[in-house]
Design a protein around this motif. Structure first.
Motif, PDB file in Angstrom:
ATOM      1  N   PRO A   1       0.825  -1.205   0.000  1.00 42.34           N
ATOM      2  CA  PRO A   1       0.000   0.000   0.000  1.00 42.34           C
ATOM      3  C   PRO A   1       0.865   1.264   0.000  1.00 42.34           C
ATOM      4  O   PRO A   1       2.076   1.218   0.222  1.00 42.34           O
ATOM      5  CB  PRO A   1      -0.792  -0.107   1.304  1.00 42.34           C
ATOM      6  N   ARG A   2       0.210   2.389  -0.216  1.00 43.75           N
ATOM      7  CA  ARG A   2       0.893   3.681  -0.129  1.00 43.75           C
ATOM      8  C   ARG A   2       1.471   3.892   1.260  1.00 43.75           C
ATOM      9  O   ARG A   2       0.926   3.384   2.239  1.00 43.75           O
ATOM     10  CB  ARG A   2      -0.106   4.823  -0.405  1.00 43.75           C
ATOM     11  N   ARG A   3       2.538   4.679   1.337  1.00 48.60           N
ATOM     12  CA  ARG A   3       3.108   5.105   2.610  1.00 48.60           C
ATOM     13  C   ARG A   3       2.538   6.487   2.918  1.00 48.60           C
ATOM     14  O   ARG A   3       2.582   7.386   2.070  1.00 48.60           O
ATOM     15  CB  ARG A   3       4.637   5.171   2.477  1.00 48.60           C
ATOM     16  N   ALA A   4       2.014   6.656   4.122  1.00 52.52           N
ATOM     17  CA  ALA A   4       1.415   7.951   4.483  1.00 52.52           C
ATOM     18  C   ALA A   4       2.439   9.069   4.337  1.00 52.52           C
ATOM     19  O   ALA A   4       3.609   8.905   4.690  1.00 52.52           O
ATOM     20  CB  ALA A   4       0.902   7.901   5.920  1.00 52.52           C
ATOM     21  N   GLY A   5       1.996  10.200   3.823  1.00 48.85           N
ATOM     22  CA  GLY A   5       2.851  11.388   3.733  1.00 48.85           C
ATOM     23  C   GLY A   5       3.623  11.514   2.432  1.00 48.85           C
ATOM     24  O   GLY A   5       4.287  12.518   2.209  1.00 48.85           O
ATOM     25  N   ASP A   6       3.572  10.494   1.561  1.00 49.30           N
ATOM     26  CA  ASP A   6       4.322  10.554   0.301  1.00 49.30           C
ATOM     27  C   ASP A   6       3.624  11.442  -0.721  1.00 49.30           C
ATOM     28  O   ASP A   6       2.414  11.334  -0.928  1.00 49.30           O
ATOM     29  CB  ASP A   6       4.465   9.152  -0.303  1.00 49.30           C
ATOM     30  N   CYS A   7       4.399  12.293  -1.399  1.00 50.22           N
ATOM     31  CA  CYS A   7       3.882  13.071  -2.528  1.00 50.22           C
ATOM     32  C   CYS A   7       3.971  12.215  -3.789  1.00 50.22           C
ATOM     33  O   CYS A   7       4.837  11.355  -3.912  1.00 50.22           O
ATOM     34  CB  CYS A   7       4.717  14.333  -2.748  1.00 50.22           C
ATOM     35  N   THR A   8       3.103  12.506  -4.751  1.00 49.46           N
ATOM     36  CA  THR A   8       3.108  11.761  -6.012  1.00 49.46           C
ATOM     37  C   THR A   8       4.413  11.968  -6.776  1.00 49.46           C
ATOM     38  O   THR A   8       5.044  11.018  -7.227  1.00 49.46           O
ATOM     39  CB  THR A   8       1.935  12.233  -6.904  1.00 49.46           C
TER      40      THR A   8
END
Ligand code: UDP
Length: 328
Positions: free
Chosen positions: A281-288
């Motif tokens: 899953p995505r990691r919280a706080g990451d920008c695209t």
């Protein structure tokens, strides 16, 4: 001898490379580091003073002993995930610690300050080229802490004449090609070293944090710059301040974006080994996407990155990874 430069975080990844570059340029780097995330055996160029940024008396003593003409301030907590979970740590260590350091510098009459900031201060900007005038809307407490320190530096310039060069780093990778120093974090959270460990069987498969971003292959895009090129810019920044050119902000990136999947592919090509990975899953706080759209450092500082192709960064990181120095 061009004199002493106080290097906070000189026992860390970027700081240890900066010490090598400073020594090569004729300065004496004095490392100030609390060894919470740094390593004493990474201090190979110049004296070492163990100390914490929250310890103002210790800072004052070190300024009095070495009378540095300038400070390079690398010491910071720098993990987005940790910052999301423990923002107080970031405000205390990064902001209060830096305020102590800045106050100690001003009290000691040291008015040249080179600061490690980050592109994480920009936050999410759809289809916008990130240059130094882009508005800063950090998505996490790490970026917010760095933006706050930038504000402190501006206030201290207005009130006390402190001159600063602020570098907003994009993603830093690679290692000293001579493998005297390199990247070593515990815990490790960064893409390239985790990937090399996975290739090497030193840890389990890499987890790719999200494949549903709005990018061509769905994984996040970053602008990677070689640590040696990055620290070369710092030496140029020091010269800039010595020449009296005044406070300035510079992005340090190459302007080329690589997705996580592209970095994996390049690593496979450079090492000629498979990269074990799994999709997570995505990691919280990451920008695209974080890619520099600025050539200010090239134009004004005369910075010219030499080793920042993805293949050279991975080759240098791999050489360090396989050197005896890597395993602590
Ligand atoms: N990344 C990943 N798996 C990992 C570590 C990082 O997919 O185990 C991704 C992360 O989501 C980001 C990129 O790799 O898009 C670079 O992350 P890193 O932590 O190295 O640097 P950051 O961009 O946070 O400064």
């Amino acid at each position: 001898d061009k004199g002493n430069v106080l290097v906070t975080g000189g026992a860390g990844y970027i700081g240890s490379h900066a010490c090598k570059a400073l020594a090569a340029a004729g300065y004496t780097p004095v490392t100030y580091d609390n060894l919470v995330t740094g390593w004493q055996d990474a201090v190979r160029f110049g004296p070492f003073e163990r100390g914490d940024l929250l310890d103002r008396a210790r800072l004052d003593a070190v300024f009095a002993q070495y009378r540095p003409a300038a400070v390079m301030h690398f010491a910071a907590l720098s993990q987005v995930g940790e910052a999301m979970a423990q923002p107080g740590l970031y405000w205390a260590n990064n902001v209060t610690g830096s305020l102590n350091l800045i106050e100690a510098a001003v009290a000691a009459g040291c008015d040249r300050f080179v600061f490690s900031s980050t592109c994480a201060t920009y936050g999410e900007h759809d289809n916008v080229v990130l240059d130094e005038d882009t508005s800063q809307q950090p998505l996490n407490a790490y970026g917010a802490s760095k933006r706050a320190i930038e504000d402190i530096l501006r206030d201290f310039e207005a009130a006390h004449g402190l001159q600063s060069v602020i570098f907003r780093y994009f993603n830093v990778a690679g290692a000293d090609p001579e493998a005297e120093v390199g990247e070593f974090h515990r815990p490790e959270t960064h893409l390239v070293p985790l990937m090399l460990d996975a290739i090497d069987g030193k840890r389990d498969a890499l987890t790719v944090f999200g494949t549903d971003y709005d990018t061509p292959d769905g994984t996040c895009i970053r602008d990677y710059v070689h640590v040696c090129d990055l620290v070369d810019a710092h030496v140029l920044g020091l010269n800039w301040l010595q020449d009296g050119k005044g406070s300035r902000v510079f992005n340090l990136g190459t302007g080329s974006g690589f997705s996580v999947m592209e970095v994996i592919e390049q690593s496979r090509a450079v090492t000629n080994r498979e990269v074990p990975y799994a999709i997570g899953p995505r990691r919280a706080g990451d920008c695209t996407k974080l890619v520099s759209g600025s050539v200010r450092a090239e134009q004004e500082l005369g910075w010219s990155p030499q080793r920042s192709s993805m293949s050279t960064m991975i080759a240098d990181a791999w050489r360090w990874h396989q050197s005896g120095h890597y395993d602590r």
